[in-house]
Design a protein around this motif. Sequence first.
Motif, short mmCIF file in Angstrom:
data_model
loop_
_atom_site.label_atom_id
_atom_site.label_comp_id
_atom_site.label_asym_id
_atom_site.label_seq_id
_atom_site.Cartn_x
_atom_site.Cartn_y
_atom_site.Cartn_z
N PHE A 195 15.93 -28.87 24.79
CA PHE A 195 16.48 -29.76 25.82
C PHE A 195 17.69 -30.51 25.30
N LEU A 196 17.58 -31.06 24.10
CA LEU A 196 18.63 -31.91 23.56
C LEU A 196 19.93 -31.13 23.37
N VAL A 197 19.85 -29.89 22.93
CA VAL A 197 21.06 -29.08 22.72
C VAL A 197 21.79 -28.84 24.05
N VAL A 198 21.05 -28.52 25.10
CA VAL A 198 21.69 -28.29 26.41
C VAL A 198 22.26 -29.60 26.95
N PHE A 199 21.49 -30.65 26.88
CA PHE A 199 21.93 -31.94 27.40
C PHE A 199 23.17 -32.44 26.65
N ALA A 200 23.24 -32.18 25.35
CA ALA A 200 24.34 -32.68 24.53
C ALA A 200 25.69 -32.09 24.94
N VAL A 201 25.70 -30.91 25.54
CA VAL A 201 26.96 -30.33 26.02
C VAL A 201 27.58 -31.23 27.08
N PHE A 202 26.76 -31.69 28.03
CA PHE A 202 27.25 -32.54 29.11
C PHE A 202 27.57 -33.95 28.58
N GLU A 203 26.73 -34.43 27.68
CA GLU A 203 26.98 -35.76 27.09
C GLU A 203 28.29 -35.75 26.30
N GLY A 204 28.55 -34.66 25.56
CA GLY A 204 29.78 -34.57 24.78
C GLY A 204 31.02 -34.49 25.66
N ALA A 205 30.91 -33.76 26.77
CA ALA A 205 32.04 -33.68 27.70
C ALA A 205 32.38 -35.06 28.23
N ALA A 206 31.35 -35.81 28.64
CA ALA A 206 31.58 -37.14 29.20
C ALA A 206 32.06 -38.13 28.14
N MET A 207 31.43 -38.11 26.97
CA MET A 207 31.69 -39.14 25.97
C MET A 207 32.94 -38.88 25.13
N LEU A 208 33.20 -37.63 24.76
CA LEU A 208 34.23 -37.34 23.75
C LEU A 208 35.36 -36.45 24.24
N GLY A 209 35.37 -36.11 25.51
CA GLY A 209 36.42 -35.25 26.02
C GLY A 209 37.51 -36.00 26.78
N PHE A 210 37.14 -36.59 27.89
CA PHE A 210 38.13 -37.14 28.82
C PHE A 210 38.88 -38.36 28.27
N PHE A 211 38.25 -39.16 27.42
CA PHE A 211 38.91 -40.38 26.95
C PHE A 211 40.16 -40.06 26.13
#
Length: 412
Positions: free
Chosen positions: A211-227
Amino acid sequence: MNKHANDAQDMRLVYAGSFLGNFDRIVITPLLLPASKGLGVSVSHVTIALTVYLLLFGLMQPVHGLISDVYGRVRVMRAALFAMCVADLVSALAPNLGVLILGRALAGASAAALLPVMVAYVGDRLPFAQRQRTVASVLAAGAVGTAAATVVAGVFTHLWSWRAAILLVAICSPLLALAFGRLPEASAPAPSGTSVRTRLGMVFRIGWFRFLVVFAVFEGAAMLGFFNFFNTALQSGGHSVVYAGLVTGSYGLAAVAGGVAVRTLGNRVSAATHFAVGSVLLGVGYLVCVPAQSMVTVLAGSVLSGLAFALVQSTVQTWGTEVAPPQVRGIATSLVACAVYTGAALSTYLVSGLADDEHFGTLFAIAAAVTLPVALVGPVARARFSAALAGRRDQPPHPAEAPPARQANQNP
């Protein structure tokens, strides 16, 4: 010197590694527009250099994690720092876009060893009660590196060239590698007879890890991509690279403040609460930048995103150390980090065209939309995992119990 003092001194070196690693990761962000002008290409083309860095930064982390499980955390971190020197020399001296992309790809592949292996090293060295606070400190040091990178890159570009800040990393990384030589290995390497396939099987049998590996893809996009586009948005609006760096450098300072809050609150506030508050702050930070990308809105977005980073990312990284047994902790934390930065790379690539066309309002609206499901799912999942983990600890040992790797095999 007692053990506590030795641990504190060693952790300061780890913090320095986190600082330099994040400096290297972020340094290209304020340089997207200056590098595009210097090389005579579009911003979206230079963004490829950022994207490949993040992608290799993510994809190589499991490789480094596997190697660190076998050969030791410190050895892998030192090798990575020496490799960063070579990669950043290539980047700083790049005569064209292709060489710049190659250099940043090599830098990302090298720096990928730092964060996950550092987190695993903290997990090996420190007891459970101290981990999230120390991981928060590691991330806070990285956040200072983020702030320093935006400011230094802006000043160096103004005074000399956009290449100068990258060259600075090439100078500092081998010096830090030499300093890392005093760090002791946290634990004995895993038996060489344990194959990669076996260790991967151990972690992927754990339901919460999947679960954590799949969820981390979306969390990484939100947290470390757009900013990453806050700085470019200001520069595109006519502000200088120095001015934009000073404004967006507030991200790192806010992350430090958030890290202090995590350490101060300690176990009095649950990890799920940290995640919930942080993800809401992140969404608000993007929303305020949707109508306009002025000094006030980008400053607010940077501060809120920095606070969110400290609260959310420390939770995710600590989660990675808790979800797997010690003998595969390196590969587990690196796979989680791989998912985080793969999400970040995908998000930067997918919206780079909007940045090229200066449609930053749409870009940050997409960022807020991606953050919403992360804010809804993350706190609930983390609370459920914490409850399951507490239940396992409360269970008395039984002679017929399965080994630790199988005890963790519970579905979310």
